[in-house]
Design an enzyme around this catalytic site. Sequence first.
Site, PDB file in Angstrom:
ATOM      1  N   ASP A  30      58.242 -15.053 -33.708  1.00  6.36           N
ATOM      2  CA  ASP A  30      59.260 -15.926 -34.292  1.00  6.36           C
ATOM      3  C   ASP A  30      59.091 -17.379 -33.817  1.00  6.36           C
ATOM      4  O   ASP A  30      58.561 -17.620 -32.731  1.00  6.36           O
ATOM      5  CB  ASP A  30      60.644 -15.394 -33.883  1.00  6.36           C
ATOM      6  CG  ASP A  30      61.748 -15.991 -34.734  1.00  6.36           C
ATOM      7  OD1 ASP A  30      61.448 -16.588 -35.795  1.00  6.36           O
ATOM      8  OD2 ASP A  30      62.920 -15.860 -34.340  1.00  6.36           O
ATOM      9  N   HIS A  47      53.026 -21.830 -39.251  1.00  2.83           N
ATOM     10  CA  HIS A  47      52.405 -20.517 -39.508  1.00  2.83           C
ATOM     11  C   HIS A  47      50.891 -20.587 -39.241  1.00  2.83           C
ATOM     12  O   HIS A  47      50.307 -19.658 -38.698  1.00  2.83           O
ATOM     13  CB  HIS A  47      52.670 -20.067 -40.947  1.00  2.83           C
ATOM     14  CG  HIS A  47      54.134 -19.903 -41.257  1.00  2.83           C
ATOM     15  ND1 HIS A  47      54.974 -19.194 -40.435  1.00  2.83           N
ATOM     16  CD2 HIS A  47      54.905 -20.360 -42.282  1.00  2.83           C
ATOM     17  CE1 HIS A  47      56.209 -19.221 -40.944  1.00  2.83           C
ATOM     18  NE2 HIS A  47      56.190 -19.921 -42.065  1.00  2.83           N
ATOM     19  N   LEU A 141      41.372  -0.127 -30.049  1.00  5.63           N
ATOM     20  CA  LEU A 141      42.727  -0.683 -30.200  1.00  5.63           C
ATOM     21  C   LEU A 141      43.144  -0.453 -31.649  1.00  5.63           C
ATOM     22  O   LEU A 141      42.342  -0.645 -32.558  1.00  5.63           O
ATOM     23  CB  LEU A 141      42.697  -2.203 -29.922  1.00  5.63           C
ATOM     24  CG  LEU A 141      43.932  -3.007 -30.323  1.00  5.63           C
ATOM     25  CD1 LEU A 141      45.100  -2.714 -29.377  1.00  5.63           C
ATOM     26  CD2 LEU A 141      43.646  -4.517 -30.308  1.00  5.63           C
TER      27      LEU A 141
HETATM   28  C1  FPP Z   1      58.357 -16.347 -37.981  1.00  4.65           C
HETATM   29  O1  FPP Z   1      58.594 -17.716 -37.845  1.00  4.65           O
HETATM   30  C2  FPP Z   1      56.992 -16.079 -38.399  1.00  4.65           C
HETATM   31  C3  FPP Z   1      56.643 -15.600 -39.631  1.00  4.65           C
HETATM   32  C4  FPP Z   1      57.643 -15.302 -40.668  1.00  4.65           C
HETATM   33  C5  FPP Z   1      55.233 -15.400 -40.020  1.00  4.65           C
HETATM   34  C6  FPP Z   1      54.271 -15.024 -38.946  1.00  4.65           C
HETATM   35  C7  FPP Z   1      52.922 -14.943 -39.571  1.00  4.65           C
HETATM   36  C8  FPP Z   1      51.778 -15.447 -39.059  1.00  4.65           C
HETATM   37  C9  FPP Z   1      51.700 -16.107 -37.746  1.00  4.65           C
HETATM   38  C10 FPP Z   1      50.502 -15.278 -39.828  1.00  4.65           C
HETATM   39  C11 FPP Z   1      49.980 -13.905 -39.539  1.00  4.65           C
HETATM   40  C12 FPP Z   1      48.659 -13.696 -40.096  1.00  4.65           C
HETATM   41  C13 FPP Z   1      47.942 -12.563 -39.904  1.00  4.65           C
HETATM   42  C14 FPP Z   1      46.597 -12.467 -40.483  1.00  4.65           C
HETATM   43  C15 FPP Z   1      48.485 -11.397 -39.158  1.00  4.65           C
HETATM   44  P1  FPP Z   1      59.741 -18.397 -38.714  1.00  4.65           P
HETATM   45  O2  FPP Z   1      59.137 -18.992 -39.924  1.00  4.65           O
HETATM   46  O3  FPP Z   1      60.838 -17.410 -38.996  1.00  4.65           O
HETATM   47  O4  FPP Z   1      60.212 -19.493 -37.704  1.00  4.65           O
HETATM   48  P2  FPP Z   1      61.683 -20.116 -37.595  1.00  4.65           P
HETATM   49  O5  FPP Z   1      62.585 -19.012 -37.156  1.00  4.65           O
HETATM   50  O6  FPP Z   1      61.483 -21.152 -36.537  1.00  4.65           O
HETATM   51  O7  FPP Z   1      62.033 -20.687 -38.929  1.00  4.65           O
END
Ligand code: FPP
Length: 250
Positions: A30, A47, A141
């Site tokens: 998050d 992201h 893994l």
């Molecule tokens: C939460 O932050 C994160 C996500 C919704 C996406 C996480 C995805 C990635 C890091 C890419 C993953 C890629 C692969 C290949 C596994 P948020 O947007 O909810 O943050 P906020 O709460 O600060 O708005």
Amino acid sequence: MSFFSKFFGGLFSQQPLTKALPHHVGIIMDGNGRWANKRGLPRIFGHTKGVDSVRLIVKLAQETGLRYLTLYAFSYENWRRPDEEVSGLLGLIRKHLAQELDELHKNEVCVRIIGERDKLPKDIQKLIQTAEEKTAENTKLTLVIALSYSSRQEIISAAKKLIAQVEKEKMNLEDINEETFSQHLHTHGIPDPDLIIRTSGEKRLSNFLLWQSAYSELYFSPLHWPEFSREEFIRALDFYGSRQRRYGRV
Ligand code: FPP
């Protein structure tokens, strides 16, 4: 030399080196959006930076000898975000699933995807199928990626499958128990997470592995996911090692 001497040795040389390690760690990644906002950048930059932390945690999981790592990459509720953000996130997932597959396979990582995959674009469904088939026999893994994932949907779908089996008289009502129920979840065959880490200071599970986390230890990190580091992972492992898991017993 044991893992703990090698891994903790340099950083926490004063600490005892006999702590338990988790087999399965789940991570709610998050804070990408907030990380970007704080820097005046569009959310997608958060992201994109978050993908670097994904690479790091997969590497750390391998170094640590974790058997299972589950990453919450895209929740079912994330479909409700603006189209631009959804397509940006799916674009990152598409790109990295394809790009990292050979390396993961070379490192004997088994890739499993959990979630409502029918809702994903067809080409991503195909990439998932390729990744799962190619790495199915790998045992070092297991990297579980939760995509379009909702734990409540998963539980409802397990209940429906079990009811259908009872209706078709392939199963007796009395045979529905924790074990048979678990076998109908997307995570069948995967042990429950020992430790769940959530970054960015929020203290909730947000529809992630609700059934499976019944006895998980929970570690809440103040860092946003793009800031996640080796040191923070060690702190989470250290926290886990200090817990007494009693499973309802005294
Ligand atoms: C939460 O932050 C994160 C996500 C919704 C996406 C996480 C995805 C990635 C890091 C890419 C993953 C890629 C692969 C290949 C596994 P948020 O947007 O909810 O943050 P906020 O709460 O600060 O708005």
